[in-house]
Design a protein around this motif. Structure first.
Motif, PDB file in Angstrom:
ATOM      1  N   ALA A 173       0.632  -1.321   0.059  1.00  0.00           N
ATOM      2  CA  ALA A 173      -0.251  -0.051   0.079  1.00  0.00           C
ATOM      3  C   ALA A 173       0.667   1.286   0.021  1.00  0.00           C
ATOM      4  O   ALA A 173       0.045   2.251   0.016  1.00  0.00           O
ATOM      5  N   ALA A 174       2.183   1.168   0.058  1.00  0.00           N
ATOM      6  CA  ALA A 174       3.013   2.393   0.092  1.00  0.00           C
ATOM      7  C   ALA A 174       4.507   1.986  -0.473  1.00  0.00           C
ATOM      8  O   ALA A 174       4.809   0.931  -0.449  1.00  0.00           O
ATOM      9  N   SER A 175       5.078   3.027  -0.819  1.00  0.00           N
ATOM     10  CA  SER A 175       6.403   2.806  -1.325  1.00  0.00           C
ATOM     11  C   SER A 175       7.184   4.047  -1.089  1.00  0.00           C
ATOM     12  O   SER A 175       6.460   5.406  -0.853  1.00  0.00           O
ATOM     13  N   VAL A 176       8.517   4.153  -0.883  1.00  0.00           N
ATOM     14  CA  VAL A 176       9.215   5.265  -0.725  1.00  0.00           C
ATOM     15  C   VAL A 176      10.486   5.270  -1.438  1.00  0.00           C
ATOM     16  O   VAL A 176      11.122   4.056  -1.805  1.00  0.00           O
ATOM     17  N   THR A 177      11.098   6.285  -2.005  1.00  0.00           N
ATOM     18  CA  THR A 177      12.127   6.455  -3.023  1.00  0.00           C
ATOM     19  C   THR A 177      12.971   7.673  -2.548  1.00  0.00           C
ATOM     20  O   THR A 177      12.500   8.663  -2.420  1.00  0.00           O
ATOM     21  N   GLN A 178      14.246   7.482  -2.502  1.00  0.00           N
ATOM     22  CA  GLN A 178      15.246   8.627  -2.081  1.00  0.00           C
ATOM     23  C   GLN A 178      16.341   8.580  -3.204  1.00  0.00           C
ATOM     24  O   GLN A 178      17.027   7.536  -3.381  1.00  0.00           O
ATOM     25  N   GLY A 179      16.594   9.607  -3.895  1.00  0.00           N
ATOM     26  CA  GLY A 179      17.451   9.695  -4.671  1.00  0.00           C
ATOM     27  C   GLY A 179      17.003   8.985  -6.315  1.00  0.00           C
ATOM     28  O   GLY A 179      16.025   8.699  -6.322  1.00  0.00           O
ATOM     29  N   VAL A 180      18.229   8.791  -7.135  1.00  0.00           N
ATOM     30  CA  VAL A 180      17.774   8.020  -8.317  1.00  0.00           C
ATOM     31  C   VAL A 180      18.675   6.604  -8.189  1.00  0.00           C
ATOM     32  O   VAL A 180      19.570   6.505  -7.833  1.00  0.00           O
ATOM     33  N   THR A 181      17.602   5.638  -8.384  1.00  0.00           N
ATOM     34  CA  THR A 181      18.115   4.318  -8.257  1.00  0.00           C
ATOM     35  C   THR A 181      18.261   3.740  -9.757  1.00  0.00           C
ATOM     36  O   THR A 181      18.922   2.411  -9.699  1.00  0.00           O
ATOM     37  N   THR A 182      18.051   4.326 -10.581  1.00  0.00           N
ATOM     38  CA  THR A 182      18.279   3.677 -11.910  1.00  0.00           C
ATOM     39  C   THR A 182      19.483   4.371 -12.831  1.00  0.00           C
ATOM     40  O   THR A 182      19.564   4.112 -14.051  1.00  0.00           O
ATOM     41  N   ALA A 183      20.578   5.055 -12.035  1.00  0.00           N
ATOM     42  CA  ALA A 183      21.665   5.459 -12.544  1.00  0.00           C
ATOM     43  C   ALA A 183      22.875   5.357 -11.373  1.00  0.00           C
ATOM     44  O   ALA A 183      22.222   5.400 -10.256  1.00  0.00           O
ATOM     45  N   GLY A 184      24.250   5.173 -11.642  1.00  0.00           N
ATOM     46  CA  GLY A 184      24.914   4.892 -10.800  1.00  0.00           C
ATOM     47  C   GLY A 184      26.335   5.015 -11.360  1.00  0.00           C
ATOM     48  O   GLY A 184      26.568   5.234 -12.477  1.00  0.00           O
ATOM     49  N   ARG A 185      27.452   4.854 -10.504  1.00  0.00           N
ATOM     50  CA  ARG A 185      29.034   4.918 -10.934  1.00  0.00           C
ATOM     51  C   ARG A 185      29.632   3.500 -10.782  1.00  0.00           C
ATOM     52  O   ARG A 185      29.313   3.028  -9.797  1.00  0.00           O
TER      53      ARG A 185
END
Length: 371
Positions: A158-170
């Motif tokens: 019933a809920a979700s949380v996202t912080q920053g960008v998870t589809t790009a990295g180094r």
């Protein structure tokens, strides 16, 4: 100070004191200009990330991921005949990097990966060997390694949380350089310095500083300011180009920048340059606030009557006016200008409006840049 003099091999102290240059407003040439032959080169490649925890591409929605995975397995000698895979631990990515100047084969550099398909996170994945090519189509580096992702995401039913960008990295130090650039620094006949902030005054001062150094070392001037951005330095016959650049980049010059005011109306940011001046002008600023409050009342009919319940609207309007003080601004320097603006007692958005009005009145002796 002694280290700079030792590195440059000059009596810079007497030069600076003679020309009124202080270390507060002086910079080394290496900090305000870059070598044209020492620029970066952009590389790009296409690769796969494996080892994801169910956050990879949907192979039906991203057919190129399935095709790339099958081609990779076939190159490894593994047959891919059969039904379509439903695994979600693979993601297709674009791999980008900046090839540093004078990079030699065997050295390493960082690469950036960005998702191409519908992957939700690249955290925990590993980039499979990917070739990185330049604009000429030649392969200059090969990248491989574990992905570092700064963002994270978590979700439930019933809920979700996202912080920053998870589809790009180094991938730190993930690429090994395989080919060096064709140009050779030692083969050049001159040095071209490019100013990071183009300015004619700064370019001329760089040229004068280099010519003073060359007059003491080689007996004649070697620098010429071509325009506001480029300074050409001719190589003396008896000079080593690397040592010449090492001595020139530590020369200290006084920088100059045009008067400029930069405002960002979205964030309310105001940046005022040191040389901004305001002619004597009177400024009045007032804020008008209109507040409308709706408090509807429910009207009930008398008992045992034929009336019905009704809503009676009631509106309260209040008008407030703040500020409207008149102040005289006369900003011969930055400190006086800021003190005059603060004396009016307005917020940053009000200061932006005041600066725009002062510019329209012709009293702002600077360029106004609105972002």
């Amino acid at each position: 100070m002694k280290r700079i003099l030792a590195a440059a091999g000059l009596g810079l102290l007497s030069f600076l004191s003679t020309h009124g240059v202080t270390f507060a407003d002086a910079s080394r040439i290496k900090d305000i200009a870059s070598l044209q032959a020492g620029r970066d080169n952009q590389l790009i490649g296409y690769g796969l990330i494996v080892g994801l925890q169910g956050t990879g591409d949907s192979l039906r929605s991203s057919p190129f991921t399935d095709q790339s995975m099958r081609a990779m397995l076939q190159n490894l000698g593994i047959s891919t005949q059969g039904g379509q895979s439903s695994a979600k631990n693979v993601a297709a990515v674009m791999v980008t990097a900046n090839l540093p100047p004078f990079a030699s084969p065997g050295s390493r550099m960082d690469v950036t990966v960005s998702s191409l398909g519908d992957s939700t996170s690249l955290r925990g994945g590993t980039l499979v060997m990917t070739s990185l090519s330049g604009a000429d189509g030649q392969i200059y580096a090969v990248a491989q390694g574990s992905i570092v992702v700064s963002g994270f995401s978590a979700q439930g039913q019933a809920a979700s949380v996202t912080q920053g960008v998870t589809t790009a990295g180094r991938v730190p130090n993930g690429a090994i350089i395989e080919r060096e650039l064709p140009s050779k620094f030692k083969d050049a006949v001159n040095l071209v310095l490019q100013l990071r902030n183009p300015d004619f005054s700064t370019a001329v001062r760089i040229s004068d500083a280099v010519n003073r150094f060359a007059g003491q070392r080689y007996g004649s001037g070697i620098a010429e300011a071509r325009d506001s951005q480029e300074v050409i330095i001719q190589k003396p016959k008896s000079a080593d180009l690397t040592r010449l650049m090492a001595e020139i980049e530590n020369l200290v010059v006084e920088t100059d920048t045009p008067a400029k005011v930069v405002v960002n109306e979205r964030t309310g940011t105001v940046v005022i340059g040191a040389d901004v001046k305001v002619s004597r002008v009177a400024v009045s600023y007032g804020t008008l606030t209109v507040q409308v409050t709706e408090t509807p009342q429910i009207v009930q009919p008398e008992p045992f009557s034929d009336g019905v319940t009704a809503v009676q609207p009631q509106t309260d309007i209040s008008v407030m006016k703040e500020g409207s003080n008149v102040a005289i601004l006369n900003g011969p320097d930055l400190r006086t200008l800021v003190a005059g603006l603060n004396s009016i007692g307005v917020k940053p958005d009000g200061i932006i409006a005041i600066l725009q009005g002062i510019k329209s009145a012709g009293a702002l002796q600077a360029e106004l840049v609105i972002q």
